[in-house]
Design an enzyme around this catalytic site. Structure first.
Site, PDB file in Angstrom:
ATOM      1  N   ASP A   8      -4.035  -6.090  12.836  1.00 22.85           N
ATOM      2  CA  ASP A   8      -3.823  -4.749  12.017  1.00 22.85           C
ATOM      3  C   ASP A   8      -4.399  -3.510  12.792  1.00 22.85           C
ATOM      4  O   ASP A   8      -4.909  -2.640  12.225  1.00 22.85           O
ATOM      5  CB  ASP A   8      -4.513  -4.927  10.694  1.00 22.85           C
ATOM      6  CG  ASP A   8      -3.952  -6.092   9.952  1.00 22.85           C
ATOM      7  OD1 ASP A   8      -2.813  -6.134   9.774  1.00 22.85           O
ATOM      8  OD2 ASP A   8      -4.599  -6.882   9.261  1.00 22.85           O
ATOM      9  N   SER A  47      -6.758   1.638  13.962  1.00 26.44           N
ATOM     10  CA  SER A  47      -7.068   0.796  12.774  1.00 26.44           C
ATOM     11  C   SER A  47      -5.664   1.125  11.988  1.00 26.44           C
ATOM     12  O   SER A  47      -5.482   2.174  11.591  1.00 26.44           O
ATOM     13  CB  SER A  47      -8.165   0.833  12.037  1.00 26.44           C
ATOM     14  OG  SER A  47      -8.267   0.226  10.617  1.00 26.44           O
ATOM     15  N   ARG A  48      -4.935  -0.040  11.589  1.00 27.66           N
ATOM     16  CA  ARG A  48      -3.810   0.115  10.940  1.00 27.66           C
ATOM     17  C   ARG A  48      -3.969   0.626   9.480  1.00 27.66           C
ATOM     18  O   ARG A  48      -3.085   0.691   8.573  1.00 27.66           O
ATOM     19  CB  ARG A  48      -2.583  -0.800  11.130  1.00 27.66           C
ATOM     20  CG  ARG A  48      -2.200  -0.612  12.546  1.00 27.66           C
ATOM     21  CD  ARG A  48      -0.876  -1.457  12.675  1.00 27.66           C
ATOM     22  NE  ARG A  48      -0.809  -1.485  14.361  1.00 27.66           N
ATOM     23  CZ  ARG A  48      -0.986  -2.341  15.407  1.00 27.66           C
ATOM     24  NH1 ARG A  48      -1.731  -3.532  14.836  1.00 27.66           N
ATOM     25  NH2 ARG A  48      -0.463  -2.253  16.518  1.00 27.66           N
ATOM     26  N   VAL A  49      -5.483   0.229   9.121  1.00 31.43           N
ATOM     27  CA  VAL A  49      -5.569   0.459   7.528  1.00 31.43           C
ATOM     28  C   VAL A  49      -6.195   1.749   7.432  1.00 31.43           C
ATOM     29  O   VAL A  49      -5.962   2.771   6.277  1.00 31.43           O
ATOM     30  CB  VAL A  49      -6.721  -0.583   7.137  1.00 31.43           C
ATOM     31  CG1 VAL A  49      -7.205  -0.326   5.620  1.00 31.43           C
ATOM     32  CG2 VAL A  49      -6.097  -2.048   7.174  1.00 31.43           C
TER      33      VAL A  49
END
Length: 499
Positions: free
Chosen positions: A339, A364-366
């Protein structure tokens, strides 16, 4: 006489019916071929994939290839004394490791056996090393932070509980140091940590263990060690064992963090085992399922739903690159599974920027979902400021006449870069990070010389440690107008005194 005969007959019949033989029929195989940590065994017709077997010399093995005429077994230890014709007995259980609270603070091998000299592990629970990842409906959004204590990561590429964040970079660029700092920073935060050492020297692992004990981190950490001197089979199963240990905490409503150091060596071990078992090679001699090798491991990291207890397992896999080539086979595989990634650049490291994180490639894909409100408020413009600074710095090399606004941006970028430098094993608390980022992004340290920014930072943090606004930010994890005014006053007072 007839009655006596009938009673004797009935008695004998009952004894015969109730008889249970003490000897049980067990399927036994025999070694056909052995060498290089691999054995081919015939006669095991009912064995299952990944089932444990035991050789005559007491060494364990795992059924790895189920073929028509024989079984390919990877040997989990010494194989020099195994000979053709030796007996092989299946143990009747899939490869598993002991799990539970008793694993905390211990150093174990990939089979869960203690190697720290502190006696046996008292637990009755076992988890299979290979388990199915939780489904989509069993998960929920990742929205709680894993505070690494490293300012540039918590601000630019925040990690959430249940996320999979890749740490990638060349040799000797500080990848392991980032992971160890993160583990040290979990003290008192309710996070259990598992550090999986794959293909490292035993002395290096012992040094890391001593370091974790020095900072009190072994109180909540388990080390799974498959050293460079161990067989490729042990190195192959070690991350799955560490993941299973972490899953016990997740499934019991707790939070766990597992570090795989590193998955490049894991892929090498798997390639070695696969080629010895004559599995067909593909690109770079890796077998065709090398992507599945890591995807089935990393998919097990999750933030479980409230119905499943709300526990989480966060994964920090580490990948080693060659000369910064992130487009190689294994790095691109793992990047596509995770992620987000933290890319550590060799040039930045050698220039003195520690941690050497390249803000442009790292992501960061969050994102902000994994940040506290206080951090989100002060770190919003940091990434853009740093990106603009790098492009301006490259442009400014070609000329000396710069307008005032460009020069101001360059000066601020230099100070932000200097402030983001952080020593090893000194993670910062959330409130300290918020205060420093507020001072940097708001331009409050613009009048401090670049060479003295770290000096001011040390003096400010010393004075700020007893300030009441620090405690309120640390506990509430917010930065409202009243807190902001008090924080601003504390920073201005420190700068005035320092000047």
């Amino acid at each position: 006489m007839a009655d006596t005969t009938n009673s004797i007959f009935d008695s004998l019949l009952k004894q015969i019916e109730g008889y249970k033989p003490s000897v049980e029929a067990v399927e036994v195989g025999y070694v056909e071929e052995v060498g290089d940590g691999i054995a081919r065994v015939s006669g095991l017709q009912n064995i299952r994939m990944s089932e444990l077997v035991r050789f005559e010399n007491g060494t364990a093995g795992i059924a790895f290839n189920l073929e028509r005429d024989n079984v390919g077994v990877i040997i989990m230890g010494e194989y020099d004394t195994i000979q053709e014709g030796d007996e092989v007995r299946p143990l009747g259980r899939i490869a598993s490791v002991p799990v539970g609270q008793a694993m905390v603070g211990r150093v174990v091998n990939p089979l869960g056996e203690p190697v720290d000299g502190r006696g046996p592990i008292e637990t009755n629970e076992f988890y299979n090393i290979e388990r199915i990842a939780p489904g989509v409906m069993q998960r929920r959004n990742v929205n709680r932070p894993v505070q690494t204590g490293i300012m540039t990561i918590d601000a630019n590429t925040p990690i959430g509980r249940g996320q999979r964040e890749l740490i990638i970079g060349d040799r000797q660029t500080g990848k392991t140091a980032l992971a160890i700092d993160t583990i040290i920073n979990q003290k008192g935060k309710g996070m259990y940590c598992i550090y999986v050492a794959i293909g490292k020297r035993r002395g290096e692992v012992a040094r890391l263990q001593a370091l974790l004990e020095q900072y009190g981190a072994m109180e909540y950490t388990t080390i799974v060690m498959a050293s460079a001197s161990d067989s490729a089979a042990l190195q192959y199963i070690s991350p799955y064992s560490g993941c299973a240990i972490g899953e016990w905490f997740m499934e019991n409503g707790k939070d766990a963090l597992v570090v795989y150091d590193d998955l490049s060596k894991h892929a090498w071990a798997y390639r070695q085992v696969s080629l010895l078992l004559r599995r067909p090679p593909g690109r770079e001699a890796y077998p065709g399922d090398v992507f599945y090798l890591h995807s089935r491991l990393l998919e097990r990291a999750a933030q479980l739903s409230e119905a499943r207890g709300g526990g989480s397992l966060t994964a920090l896999p580490i990948i080693e690159t060659l000369l910064g080539d992130v487009s190689a086979y294994v790095p691109t595989n793992v990047i596509s599974i995770t992620d987000g990634q933290i890319f550590l650049e060799g040039e930045l490291f050698n220039s003195g920027q520690r941690p050497a994180m390249n803000v442009g490639i790292s992501v960061s894909r969050v994102g902000g979902d994994a940040q506290t409100k206080a951090m989100k408020k002060v770190a919003g413009g940091l990434r853009l400021d740093l990106a603009q600074f790098r492009s301006l710095a490259a442009f400014a090399q070609f000329g000396s006449d710069l307008d005032k606004s460009t020069q101001r941006q360059l000066d601020r970028g230099l100070r932000l870069t200097e402030m983001l430098k952080q020593g090893q094993y000194v993670p910062l608390a959330l409130a300290d990070q918020v205060a420093l980022l507020y001072a940097g992004t708001k331009g409050m340290i613009d009048r401090i010389p670049v060479s003295r920014v770290k000096e001011w930072q040390t003096s400010f943090l010393r004075a700020f440690s007893t300030n009441e606004v620090r405690e309120s930010i640390e506990s509430a994890k917010t930065l409202d107008a009243d807190q902001e005014a008090k924080l601003k006053a504390a920073i201005e007072s420190s700068i005035a005194a320092f000047s």
